[in-house]
Design a protein around this motif. Structure first.
Motif, PDB file in Angstrom:
ATOM      1  N   ALA A  12     -50.786 -30.567   8.045  1.00 26.89           N
ATOM      2  CA  ALA A  12     -51.167 -29.763   9.204  1.00 26.89           C
ATOM      3  C   ALA A  12     -52.586 -29.235   9.050  1.00 26.89           C
ATOM      4  CB  ALA A  12     -50.188 -28.603   9.372  1.00 26.89           C
ATOM      5  N   LYS A  13     -52.921 -28.789   7.858  1.00 26.80           N
ATOM      6  CA  LYS A  13     -54.284 -28.304   7.600  1.00 26.80           C
ATOM      7  C   LYS A  13     -55.282 -29.449   7.709  1.00 26.80           C
ATOM      8  CE  LYS A  13     -52.881 -24.115   6.591  1.00 26.80           C
ATOM      9  NZ  LYS A  13     -53.168 -22.968   7.481  1.00 26.80           N
ATOM     10  N   ARG A  16     -49.722 -24.865  10.700  1.00 26.46           N
ATOM     11  CA  ARG A  16     -50.952 -24.981  11.480  1.00 26.46           C
ATOM     12  C   ARG A  16     -51.416 -23.618  11.998  1.00 26.46           C
ATOM     13  NH1 ARG A  16     -51.216 -29.322  16.237  1.00 26.46           N
ATOM     14  NH2 ARG A  16     -49.573 -27.999  17.085  1.00 26.46           N
ATOM     15  N   GLN A  17     -50.447 -22.756  12.342  1.00 24.93           N
ATOM     16  CA  GLN A  17     -50.786 -21.443  12.880  1.00 24.93           C
ATOM     17  C   GLN A  17     -51.127 -20.434  11.793  1.00 24.93           C
ATOM     18  OE1 GLN A  17     -47.266 -20.592  15.166  1.00 24.93           O
ATOM     19  NE2 GLN A  17     -47.568 -22.370  16.502  1.00 24.93           N
ATOM     20  N   VAL A  49     -56.761 -32.453  16.394  1.00 22.34           N
ATOM     21  CA  VAL A  49     -55.594 -31.585  16.475  1.00 22.34           C
ATOM     22  C   VAL A  49     -54.564 -32.093  17.475  1.00 22.34           C
ATOM     23  CG1 VAL A  49     -56.816 -29.533  15.723  1.00 22.34           C
ATOM     24  CG2 VAL A  49     -56.802 -30.120  18.148  1.00 22.34           C
ATOM     25  N   LYS A 100     -56.608 -30.488  11.135  1.00 27.91           N
ATOM     26  CA  LYS A 100     -57.753 -29.723  11.627  1.00 27.91           C
ATOM     27  C   LYS A 100     -59.047 -30.209  10.992  1.00 27.91           C
ATOM     28  CE  LYS A 100     -55.407 -25.345  12.654  1.00 27.91           C
ATOM     29  NZ  LYS A 100     -55.386 -23.885  12.383  1.00 27.91           N
ATOM     30  N   GLU A 155     -48.250 -35.868  15.567  1.00 26.41           N
ATOM     31  CA  GLU A 155     -47.802 -35.483  14.225  1.00 26.41           C
ATOM     32  C   GLU A 155     -46.541 -36.226  13.803  1.00 26.41           C
ATOM     33  OE1 GLU A 155     -48.345 -33.131  16.598  1.00 26.41           O
ATOM     34  OE2 GLU A 155     -50.195 -32.178  15.943  1.00 26.41           O
ATOM     35  N   ASN A 183     -45.871 -26.550  12.769  1.00 26.55           N
ATOM     36  CA  ASN A 183     -46.527 -25.522  13.579  1.00 26.55           C
ATOM     37  C   ASN A 183     -46.697 -24.221  12.815  1.00 26.55           C
ATOM     38  OD1 ASN A 183     -46.964 -27.055  15.917  1.00 26.55           O
ATOM     39  ND2 ASN A 183     -44.856 -26.747  16.602  1.00 26.55           N
TER      40      ASN A 183
END
Length: 226
Positions: free
Chosen positions: A46-47, A85-86, A55, A50, A59, A82
Motif C-alpha cells: 500500500a505504501k 494506505r490511510q 494510487v 503511493k 490493488e 486501506n
C-alpha cells in the motif's frame, strides 16, 4: 481457517486508533508469522502504491500476483490495504516491525521483498521511485546489496539478465559453487520450506516464477561453460 480470517481477527484485536503495525507485536510465534507476513506485504504494498504515484492501481489484481484471494476474502484484504494506505506512519516503521518480527536477514524477509516485487511489476512497469522504495526496504530488512540485486534480476525487465546474478554467485565462481548455489535456491523455494519459515500457503505460488528463473539461469550457465 483461511489466512484472511486470521488477519481479520488480528486487526480486530487492535486497540481503537492504534496504528496497523502494532499488530506485529502479537505475531512473533512461528504459527502466526504467516499472518504477519501477509499484513507486511499488504501494508508495504500500500505504501509502495503511493511511491510510484499510481494510487488508482487495481490493488486486488496486484495482490493476486502474490496471494490466492477468494472472492469472499477480497473485502478483508481491501480493508487491511486501506488501513495501511490511510495510516500516516511511514513505510520505514512497517519495514522495521516486519524485520523485528522475523529477525534481520531472515529468509522470510527475502520472500517478503520478492512479494513486493511481484506487486511493483503487476502493472508491467517499474518506476524509479519503486526501485528506491524497495532498496530502502531491503536495507531495513538487513538484506545485502547482493540479495537485492539477486531478487531484482528475476523481475525487472531492464535489469541485467545475468544468470550469475540470479543465482547470487560471481561470474568466475567454480562450477561446483554455482551448482551448490542453484541447489540451495531450489531447496529454499520448496513450498514446505517456505511455509516453515512463515510464508502463508496462499502465497507459495510465487515460488513458481522464482523456480523458472533459477533453472533457466542454471541451464544458461551450463550451456555457456560446456
Amino acid at each position: 481457517m483461511s489466512i484472511w480470517t486470521r488477519i481479520t481477527a488480528a486487526v480486530a484485536s487492535l486497540a481503537q486508533g492504534a496504528p496497523l503495525f502494532d499488530v506485529f507485536a502479537q505475531l512473533r510465534s512461528p504459527p502466526e508469522r504467516s499472518v504477519g507476513f501477509t499484513i507486511a506485504v499488504i501494508a508495504l504494498g500500500a505504501k509502495m502504491a503511493k511511491a510510484d504515484g499510481q494510487v488508482t492501481r487495481d490493488e486486488v489484481t496486484a495482490f493476486r500476483e502474490v496471494f490466492q484471494i477468494a472472492q469472499a476474502d477480497e473485502a478483508g484484504a481491501a480493508r487491511v490495504f486501506n488501513l495501511a494506505r490511510q495510516d500516516v506512519t511511514g513505510f520505514e516503521d512497517y519495514a522495521t516491525r516486519a524485520r523485528d518480527m522475523f529477525g534481520a536477514g531472515h529468509e522470510a524477509l527475502q520472500d517478503l521483498l520478492e512479494g513486493l516485487f511481484h506487486i511493483a511489476l503487476a502493472d508491467g512497469m517499474y518506476h524509479p521511485n519503486e526501485d528506491t522504495f524497495l532498496q530502502r526496504v531491503a536495507s531495513i530488512f538487513g538484506l545485502s546489496e547482493r540479495d537485492f540485486r539477486q531478487i531484482r534480476s528475476r523481475f525487472v525487465p531492464d535489469a541485467d539478465a545475468d544468470p550469475y546474478a540470479v543465482l547470487g554467485v560471481e561470474p568466475d565462481a567454480p562450477m561446483e559453487e554455482v551448482r551448490a548455489a542453484w541447489r540451495a535456491l531450489v531447496r529454499e523455494s520448496h513450498p514446505d520450506q517456505m511455509i516453515a519459515r512463515g510464508v502463508p500457503k496462499e502465497a507459495v505460488k510465487m515460488a513458481e516464477k522464482r523456480m523458472i528463473a533459477i533453472n533457466r539461469a542454471w541451464e544458461e550457465i551450463q550451456g555457456a561453460r560446456n
